[in-house]
Each structure stands twice: as structure tokens, then as C-alpha cells.
Design a protein around this motif. Structure first.
Motif, PDB file in Angstrom:
ATOM      1  N   ASP A   1       0.813  -1.226   0.000  1.00 40.20           N
ATOM      2  CA  ASP A   1       0.000   0.000   0.000  1.00 40.20           C
ATOM      3  C   ASP A   1       0.843   1.272   0.000  1.00 40.20           C
ATOM      4  O   ASP A   1       0.492   2.278   0.627  1.00 40.20           O
TER       5      ASP A   1
ATOM      6  N   ARG B   1       2.481   4.723  -1.442  1.00 42.54           N
ATOM      7  CA  ARG B   1       1.991   5.813  -2.284  1.00 42.54           C
ATOM      8  C   ARG B   1       3.147   6.406  -3.082  1.00 42.54           C
ATOM      9  O   ARG B   1       4.311   6.357  -2.669  1.00 42.54           O
TER      10      ARG B   1
ATOM     11  N   PRO C   1      -2.019   6.605  -4.466  1.00 45.68           N
ATOM     12  CA  PRO C   1      -1.665   5.201  -4.197  1.00 45.68           C
ATOM     13  C   PRO C   1      -1.055   4.545  -5.427  1.00 45.68           C
ATOM     14  O   PRO C   1      -1.586   4.661  -6.540  1.00 45.68           O
TER      15      PRO C   1
END
Length: 279
Positions: A165, A167, A247
Motif C-alpha cells: 500500500d 503511495r 496510491p
């Protein structure tokens, strides 16, 4: 004529960290940063202050990742800016020093990644041309086991960053530098090419050729504009730089659909020659 004084904001480690927090960078997260030092304004401390500001914004539990590509370790037959005589090619291949993650400098990605590469505690992945470097508690997990025949695909740090996850931070950089889009190229029907480079062995450097997915940043600016139109992208100033935060997983999923629709095999222009040597 005297040199005119600098214009634009005076940027410091503290103002960078404050701007990054205002943009939405969160302590403890993983950020894959693409950067343009020039775009930030007059930075007191240059790239060192930029890295310090990024680490301050992420805090001790966050992890900073940057591309540390070394495109100079490539086939001299592909060099165009400038080219070298064909009679030199075999000698260059035979004598080019093999990739060493501790020594090989970055090329064509800017001064901030080179600063991260040499930062105390930084770890770097093993791919001889498209490595990544990371600082932080999850650095080892991100950079380990980067397969030598998978530049930017499922066995690269990009796939691990997607799963974790992470970014993407485009710190004054454009979508043409967004390496995450390349991960999508591995998930669609893509041409394959032979890629040559020197590798380091216990016996010394040797030249090897592997078959790889062909990668291209052609039309990434157009892809990025459509992505920003259709998906949530945080945008704001950091210093003088127009900066974006989003993201990685969103970018990869969008790019996969976009490339299948918009790019044909006929218009595929490979990035297999190093950026600093392509015309």
C-alpha cells in the motif's frame, strides 16, 4: 554583469517537511518518491535537505523509496547521445565494471536518488539496471530478491510496494518519470527484447544477455493526465514544486487498462537504451 539573486521561495528542511505533511504525507507510511530538485526553488542544503525533509515527514516508522537506476550499464550498440564507434562495442562489453549496489552510481534519475543511495543505512536492490534504494524499517523487505530478469515487474520492488500500500510522490516530477506505470506493462501483452548488461561474479565482471519485457515511457504524460482526471490524486505545492501524491496500486490498475486500450505494438518505443544516452 552581476549574477541576479535567486527568485522563488527559500526552502529548508523544516519547510519541506511541513509542506509534505500539509500535502498529506503521513508518518509511518511507505512513499516511492520521484523528484526534481530544480523545481523546488532555492533549497538550503540541496539534496541532503530534501532527503532530510522527506524522512522527517515520514517519521522513524516510515520508509522512503527511490529509483536508483544505472542505465549506463547497457549495450553500447544502443547508445545514441553520444554514440560510440562500432569497433569499440566488444571491448566496452568485455571491460565494463559489473553492477555493485554499494558502488555503482545512479544515472538519469536526478541528484536526490543518488543522495538516498549513499545515505547511512540505505539498502539497494540487486537489479543491475533498474534498482531501487530504500531507507526505513521496511527497506529490506522492499528491495530484497529483485530478480535479474525482471526490471520493473512482479519480482521487482514495485510489486512489493504495491502489495504494501505504498503511495507515489511526484515531487516536482512529471508522470513520465512514474516507474509504477511500468509494472502495468508486465500485466498486459507486451513485446519482449534482449537486454545486455555487465554483471559481477566472484571471478570478475562478465557480459550477459537476458530476455525481458520491453518497457516504454512513451505517452506516460498522457496516461498520467487521464489518471489524474479519473482517480483521486492529491495535488499541492512543496516549496515551489507542483507535487502529486497517490496510491501506487491505483496507478498500476489504471495504467493496465489504459495501456491495453491506447497503446498498439506498432507505437511501442522501448526505453531499453539508457535515458542519458538516448537522443
Amino acid at each position: 554583469m552581476p549574477t541576479p539573486p535567486p527568485t522563488g521561495p527559500l526552502v529548508t528542511r523544516a519547510t519541506l517537511a511541513a509542506d509534505l505533511r500539509a500535502l498529506g504525507v503521513r508518518p509511518g507510511e511507505i512513499v516511492l518518491a520521484h523528484s526534481s530538485l530544480r523545481s523546488l526553488g532555492w533549497v538550503n542544503g540541496g539534496p541532503v535537505a530534501v532527503v532530510e525533509g522527506l524522512l522527517d515527514a515520514l517519521g522513524p516508522d516510515g520508509t522512503l523509496v527511490v529509483p536508483t537506476q544505472s542505465g549506463g550499464l547497457s549495450d553500447p550498440a544502443l547508445w545514441t547521445s553520444p554514440p560510440v564507434p562500432e569497433t569499440w562495442w566488444e571491448t566496452i562489453r568485455a571491460t565494463m565494471p559489473g553492477y555493485d549496489p554499494l558502488v555503482t552510481p545512479t544515472r538519469g534519475v536526478g541528484v536526490v536518488p543518488e543522495t538516498v543511495r549513499t545515505w547511512p543505512g540505505a539498502l539497494r536492490s540487486a537489479h543491475p539496471q533498474t534498482s531501487f534504494a530504500a531507507i526505513g524499517p521496511r527497506a529490506a523487505k522492499i528491495v530484497e530478491d529483485h530478480a535479474p530478469d525482471c526490471r520493473l515487474g512482479e519480482l521487482s520492488p514495485l510489486a512489493r510496494l504495491e502489495a504494501m500500500d505504498a503511495r507515489v510522490l511526484l515531487l516536482g516530477a512529471g508522470y513520465d518519470s512514474c516507474t509504477g506505470f511500468h509494472l502495468a506493462e508486465y500485466r498486459i501483452p507486451s513485446p519482449r527484447v534482449e537486454v545486455g548488461r555487465p554483471v559481477r561474479t566472484p571471478e570478475g565482471s562478465r557480459w550477459e544477455v537476458v530476455t525481458e519485457v520491453s518497457i516504454s515511457s512513451e505517452r506516460f504524460d498522457e496516461l498520467g493526465a487521464d489518471f489524474e482526471r479519473d482517480r483521486p490524486v492529491v495535488r499541492g505545492p512543496v516549496g515551489a514544486a507542483d507535487t502529486r501524491l497517490f496510491p501506487l496500486a491505483d496507478a498500476v490498475a489504471y495504467a493496465e487498462r489504459w495501456l491495453e486500450t491506447h497503446r498498439s505494438r506498432e507505437e511501442w518505443v522501448t526505453d531499453d537504451a539508457p535515458a542519458s544516452r538516448r537522443s
